[in-house]
Enzyme design. Sequence first.
Site, PDB file in Angstrom:
ATOM      1  N   ASP A 132       0.881  -1.248  -0.031  1.00 33.34           N
ATOM      2  CA  ASP A 132      -0.004   0.150  -0.020  1.00 33.34           C
ATOM      3  C   ASP A 132       0.935   1.465   0.070  1.00 33.34           C
ATOM      4  OD1 ASP A 132      -1.747  -1.897   0.402  1.00 33.34           O
ATOM      5  OD2 ASP A 132      -2.949  -0.808   2.071  1.00 33.34           O
ATOM      6  N   HIS A 151       3.636  -1.921   2.987  1.00 32.21           N
ATOM      7  CA  HIS A 151       3.795  -0.673   2.539  1.00 32.21           C
ATOM      8  C   HIS A 151       5.099  -0.417   1.669  1.00 32.21           C
ATOM      9  CE1 HIS A 151       0.802  -0.691   5.822  1.00 32.21           C
ATOM     10  NE2 HIS A 151       0.052   0.249   5.029  1.00 32.21           N
TER      11      HIS A 151
HETATM   12 ZN   LIG Z   1      -2.780   3.341   3.135  1.00 31.92          ZN
END
Ligand SMILES: [Zn+2]
Length: 278
Positions: A103, A248
């Site tokens: 992400d 992430h």
């Molecule tokens: Zn996010």
Amino acid sequence: MEVEEAGGTSRRKALWLLGAAAGLTALGADAARPSGGSTAVAAPTTTPRARPVIHPTPTPTPTPTPRPASWTAAKLTAAGEPIRELSELSPPPPPKSIALTIDDGPSPMWTPRILDLLAEHEVHATFFIIGEQVKEYPKLTRRIADSGHQICNHTETHPISIGGLPRKRVRREIVQAHDRIADVTGIVPQFFRSPGGAWSKTVLDLVAEHGMLPIDWAVDPRDWARPGVGRIRRALLKGKENNILLCHDGGGDRSQTLRALETVIPKMKKRGLTFVAL
Ligand SMILES: [Zn+2]
């Protein structure tokens, strides 16, 4: 340096309509499946919502097409909750599947390194990307897509408070990111993840209305907080068949994430797990 084309609005509108049409085609195909028949995702028939109904005519390239998924996600869970396990998709993925989702990118610093690592291990992942960063790094966005990874909508500006935002603002977050992704990659996002995993009825309604499935996660190593490579690694290694893992590549220094994945990916493959993109 890439420049946003002038007069993009009408083109985006055309792209959106094409996307909606393509989405309907895909849904039609799903409905024809014996195991299909979900009514929950029939929402795109309400498109194009507030936008004027214009029958799509031949439009400039690129022609957005729904990205072929590893399998067809055709069913929301009964309660309309976000999906946390691959087994909640219909039809379910092959046995021993696991999904790595990444992400908050694209990030010029970390995304290329993650992409290199995934390529080294011949693994496909799912990237939930932010519209504003797509605008800033269109080439990198295309590289993600061209490498065979799934590209998904993670809003335009990543508002952490999205669960409490008014409908109009949530719609804008979803539509702007959608249009940027479609413009830059030609891909119509099929999946959406809410920033911080904050869901509300408004968010879920709008995600369904835009023909996407809401995706959460089952395993969260909290890598964004940089808890140390060992902790990220241990948390990820608890992941098992059907889990959706959260990592992430944006939002800060992701060196710990990268180092953890360098060992987690081969270890999981050794266990017989297969990484699949959504
Ligand atoms: Zn996010």
